[in-house]
Structures are given as C-alpha cells and as structure tokens.
Design an enzyme around this catalytic site. Sequence first.
Site, PDB file in Angstrom:
ATOM      1  N   CYS A 242      47.490  39.522  41.987  1.00 54.63           N
ATOM      2  CA  CYS A 242      47.435  40.753  41.195  1.00 54.63           C
ATOM      3  C   CYS A 242      48.648  41.679  41.343  1.00 54.63           C
ATOM      4  O   CYS A 242      49.302  41.983  40.351  1.00 54.63           O
ATOM      5  CB  CYS A 242      46.156  41.520  41.526  1.00 54.63           C
ATOM      6  SG  CYS A 242      44.698  40.639  40.969  1.00 54.63           S
TER       7      CYS A 242
ATOM      8  N   LEU B 172      37.548  44.411  42.291  1.00 53.81           N
ATOM      9  CA  LEU B 172      37.136  43.703  43.510  1.00 53.81           C
ATOM     10  C   LEU B 172      38.348  43.185  44.276  1.00 53.81           C
ATOM     11  O   LEU B 172      39.410  42.942  43.697  1.00 53.81           O
ATOM     12  CB  LEU B 172      36.188  42.548  43.179  1.00 53.81           C
ATOM     13  CG  LEU B 172      36.656  41.379  42.300  1.00 53.81           C
ATOM     14  CD1 LEU B 172      37.544  40.417  43.046  1.00 53.81           C
ATOM     15  CD2 LEU B 172      35.449  40.656  41.755  1.00 53.81           C
TER      16      LEU B 172
HETATM   17  P1  NAD Z   1      41.761  32.656  37.841  1.00 51.23           P
HETATM   18  O1  NAD Z   1      43.046  32.049  37.475  1.00 51.23           O
HETATM   19  O2  NAD Z   1      41.194  32.447  39.208  1.00 51.23           O
HETATM   20  O3  NAD Z   1      40.638  32.196  36.800  1.00 51.23           O
HETATM   21  C1  NAD Z   1      40.809  32.221  35.427  1.00 51.23           C
HETATM   22  C2  NAD Z   1      39.876  31.166  34.832  1.00 51.23           C
HETATM   23  O4  NAD Z   1      39.908  31.254  33.396  1.00 51.23           O
HETATM   24  C3  NAD Z   1      40.256  29.740  35.181  1.00 51.23           C
HETATM   25  O5  NAD Z   1      39.140  29.082  35.768  1.00 51.23           O
HETATM   26  C4  NAD Z   1      40.610  29.088  33.828  1.00 51.23           C
HETATM   27  O6  NAD Z   1      40.274  27.727  33.741  1.00 51.23           O
HETATM   28  C5  NAD Z   1      39.788  29.941  32.882  1.00 51.23           C
HETATM   29  N1  NAD Z   1      40.248  29.908  31.482  1.00 51.23           N
HETATM   30  C6  NAD Z   1      41.503  30.010  30.993  1.00 51.23           C
HETATM   31  N2  NAD Z   1      41.489  29.945  29.655  1.00 51.23           N
HETATM   32  C7  NAD Z   1      40.202  29.825  29.272  1.00 51.23           C
HETATM   33  C8  NAD Z   1      39.542  29.711  28.014  1.00 51.23           C
HETATM   34  N3  NAD Z   1      40.231  29.744  26.874  1.00 51.23           N
HETATM   35  N4  NAD Z   1      38.199  29.591  28.005  1.00 51.23           N
HETATM   36  C9  NAD Z   1      37.500  29.539  29.163  1.00 51.23           C
HETATM   37  N5  NAD Z   1      38.066  29.643  30.389  1.00 51.23           N
HETATM   38  C10 NAD Z   1      39.396  29.774  30.429  1.00 51.23           C
HETATM   39  O7  NAD Z   1      41.923  34.210  37.553  1.00 51.23           O
HETATM   40  P2  NAD Z   1      41.271  35.457  38.345  1.00 51.23           P
HETATM   41  O8  NAD Z   1      41.957  35.648  39.625  1.00 51.23           O
HETATM   42  O9  NAD Z   1      39.799  35.367  38.293  1.00 51.23           O
HETATM   43  O10 NAD Z   1      41.745  36.639  37.382  1.00 51.23           O
HETATM   44  C11 NAD Z   1      41.210  36.824  36.100  1.00 51.23           C
HETATM   45  C12 NAD Z   1      41.661  38.177  35.586  1.00 51.23           C
HETATM   46  O11 NAD Z   1      41.114  39.211  36.411  1.00 51.23           O
HETATM   47  C13 NAD Z   1      43.174  38.381  35.603  1.00 51.23           C
HETATM   48  O12 NAD Z   1      43.542  39.174  34.515  1.00 51.23           O
HETATM   49  C14 NAD Z   1      43.400  39.137  36.905  1.00 51.23           C
HETATM   50  O13 NAD Z   1      44.551  39.935  36.864  1.00 51.23           O
HETATM   51  C15 NAD Z   1      42.164  40.005  36.968  1.00 51.23           C
HETATM   52  N6  NAD Z   1      41.772  40.417  38.323  1.00 51.23           N
HETATM   53  C16 NAD Z   1      41.859  39.540  39.353  1.00 51.23           C
HETATM   54  C17 NAD Z   1      41.460  39.931  40.640  1.00 51.23           C
HETATM   55  C18 NAD Z   1      41.565  38.995  41.807  1.00 51.23           C
HETATM   56  O14 NAD Z   1      41.442  39.476  42.942  1.00 51.23           O
HETATM   57  N7  NAD Z   1      41.789  37.712  41.623  1.00 51.23           N
HETATM   58  C19 NAD Z   1      40.933  41.228  40.839  1.00 51.23           C
HETATM   59  C20 NAD Z   1      40.822  42.079  39.746  1.00 51.23           C
HETATM   60  C21 NAD Z   1      41.243  41.656  38.487  1.00 51.23           C
END
Ligand code: NAD
Length: 441
Positions: free
Chosen positions: A266, A156
């Site tokens: 990312c 996404l």
């Molecule tokens: P983010 O930092 O916005 O959110 C991560 C969440 O995980 C936070 O709310 C944090 O509090 C929580 N968290 C951390 N440790 C935890 C635990 N032990 N238990 C429960 N919750 C916990 O991250 P994001 O942008 O959503 O990205 C997440 C993953 O998806 C990453 O690997 C990223 O590379 C990937 N990704 C992100 C996007 C994007 O557009 N942001 C798109 C595709 C993939």
Amino acid sequence: MKITIVGTGYVGLVTGTCFAETGITVTCVDVDRHKIEKLKSGIAPIYEPGLDDMIQRNAAKGRLSFSTSLKESIGESEVVFIAVGTPPDEDGHADLTHVIDVAREIGAHMKKYLAVVTKSTVPVGTADKVKAAIQKELRKRRLDTPFDVASNPEFLKEGNAIEDFLKPDRIVIGVESDQAESIMRRLYKPFLLNNHPILFMDIASAEMTKYVANAMLATKISFINDIANLCEIAGADVNAVRKGIGSDPRIGNAFIYPGVGYGGSCFPKDVKALIKTAHAHHYDLAILKAVEAVNERQKKIMFKKIAHHFQGRLKGKTFAIWGLSFKPNTDDMREAPALAIIKSLLRAGAKVKAYDPVAAKECRKHLGDKITYARDQYEALMGADALVVVTEWSEFRVPNFKIMEKNMKNKLIFDGRNIFEPAEIRDFGFVYYGIGRGRSQ
Ligand code: NAD
C-alpha cells in the site's frame, strides 16, 4: 442481506469473511481459480492470523461461499463490493484496469437495483469511471436498471486485519444518494451498535481520505528515518528522541519507529499514486515527493552500513537475514525492504541464508533459489559473517545469544529495526549497528 465481494485478496477476503461473521450472506468472487478452489476447501491463500478458522466457521454455516462467477452471484445481491488490486502502472498512477473490468462485468450481468461499492484504493474521480462503465454495459443491453456507486475505502492492517475490520477506528463511506446511504447503514449496523464511528461524506472525499491516511503514515516513517540518520551523525540516540517526542499527545508514539524504510502493498504505491493525482491537477505535492525520496534512500541504508563495515569486500561472505516480509505477522513480500537488501548483497557476491516465520514461500516467488531458506532463526546463523535483522517479528526480540555466538562466524549484528539495545548486545561481545543510535551504538 446478500452481498458479493469481487476480489479475494487481503482486503476482499477479510471483508467478506468479517461481514459473514455478522450474519450477512456473502459470496466472494475471484478470477483466480486456484485461489477459489483453495478457499472452497477452507484454506486462505494468505497468512492472516485467525482467518482460516473464521472462513471455515462461516462457510459451514452457509453464510460464506466462493465462486469464479460474478454472473451467478450478482442476481441475488443488494451490494457488490469491488476489492480487486490497484497496482501502480509504469508511471506510478493507480492502474484501474481490474476495477473497470469488474464494473463492466457488473453492468453486463446486473438484474435489479445494486449498490456498487469500491473498496479498492482508487484515485479521486474513479467512482465516476465505474459509473460510466456500468452505464455503457447497461445501454448495450438496452436496460435502464437503477444503481448507485459508493466509496468505502479500507483501513485494515495486514497481520491484524480481522481485528481492524471488526473493531475499526472509523468507517468512511462516500455516497451520493439516500438509498445508498441507507443500504450502507444497514450493512454496517452491527458496527454502529458497537459505537464504531461511521463517517458519511461525498464520494470524492472518501476516495481521497484513504490516500491521505496512507500518505500521512508514510510521512511519519520517512520523517523519523531522516531524523534517525541525523541523530547518528550528530551523536544522539533516535530511540531516546522518539520517546521524547512521542509522549507529546499532539505527536503520539505510533509510526515514529525508525527502520529500513516502508514497504508493502500500500504505502509505496499509494504515495506514488497521490503524487500522480496531484500532478494531473497541476499541483506539486512537494512533501510527499521528499517522503518517497527519503524512503528510497532508507532502503539502501543497511547495505551501506554492511559494505562500509567490510570495506566493500563482501564477495564470498555469508549473511543471515532475520525477517523477509515487509512487516511482522504477514507473508506479504510486496515492496519488502528485505528484497532490496538481499539483492544488493547478492550483487556484491555475498551469500544469504534467510529465516522468516511465514514468508519464505512468498519470498521464493521473488528470489527463487538465489538464497538459502533456513528452518529457524538459529539455523540461518550457521557460519554467518553477520546477522541482518530486517523484520521485527517478536520471536527475534529476546534471542539466545549463546546459540548465536556458537553458530556465527563473526559476532556482528546489523539491526534494521532497532529491536536490540546496543549496550546489552555489546555486553554479549557483539559488534552492533542499529539505525540512528548515535553514541550509544
Ligand atoms: P490482492 O492483490 O491481494 O488481491 C486482489 C484480488 O483481486 C486477487 O485475488 C485477484 O485475482 C483479484 N482480481 C483481479 N481482477 C479481478 C476480476 N476482474 N474479477 C475478480 N477478481 C479479480 O490485493 P489486496 O491487497 O487485497 O488489495 C486490494 C485493494 O485494496 C487495493 O486497491 C489495495 O490498495 C487496497 N487495500 C489493501 C490493503 C492491504 O493491506 N493489502 C489495505 C487497505 C486497502
């Protein structure tokens, strides 16, 4: 079907909410109490068009709930998604601390068969580490509960996340058992019915696919930025060149818009992590290293143009910045090029007045009160020596040049996203600097 999503960031929250929209019962879990409290009252902690409404609608139907306790939700779930952050560590490797923490917690609390699916972007081989962490916890509990690991990377785009999730180009799923494949087919059945392609493959290939997709997109951006810089020196207009090459379907128009470099949560980290993965396998990803180097250079290009125009005398000058987030339609400031530009201006003794439709609050977390935040784009221009366009929000595209002229001290525009036509800007009497506009500038 009941599932749990661990991590309610951009990916986890959108994934959970969209699955709830298809009728699945979803619990979203996060360690951040503040986030969970907000979500329980129907407020998304991030800006994503349409998300608040969808959260409220599904929560009201009882299909979507929020919790800080994985232990409580895991018992009834068939699938647990790991969607926590994987930021770069000091060396640029993906830091898997959060992913492995969640895997341990799963192993410590699971009661029956589970499909454990990694949605976070993780390096090839991570599923094995997740599996080992779960097994270790189960052994401590003297249990032999069966489970499967799977990889389901997310593609996404922030700002268009709901549409991307509900109408994906493709869904990539790495599995190593028939049971996991059949559960994932059931979960994604609504998407299959709508003919969105689901690509099943082995886990390592699924993990790799996500990095390679982002690396390819980052490569396109750095390529066109490099070419833009050459166009500028050689007297060609990269905008014309871009159209000239983009109409070839083998090349395509997407992701060949020059600018001030890629940012966000990312691309920078995933390019770094893939280079590190290659290194760990004694392979040198030469192209990606160049992609990264070109991007670092590009993030400095606007400041260079500004410093050159003012012959280095920036002390006391005021710059209006339009756009702070790393791209439009998001408030995400992670690795935003605006931060690099603003920091350079501040270091040179300049003042900055910025406007962004949604990202000011996030920007404050990075820059505090070192800059002034304007309420609208024209207020940011009051007394400005120049305007610097950093993010191409659509409301900046056709501005009122009369008000701009009235508010600004100098009629000077640095357009980091090529949203204006140089000739038109000149007609309004402005001096214009774009990216790679050659003689038309
Ligand atoms: P983010 O930092 O916005 O959110 C991560 C969440 O995980 C936070 O709310 C944090 O509090 C929580 N968290 C951390 N440790 C935890 C635990 N032990 N238990 C429960 N919750 C916990 O991250 P994001 O942008 O959503 O990205 C997440 C993953 O998806 C990453 O690997 C990223 O590379 C990937 N990704 C992100 C996007 C994007 O557009 N942001 C798109 C595709 C993939």
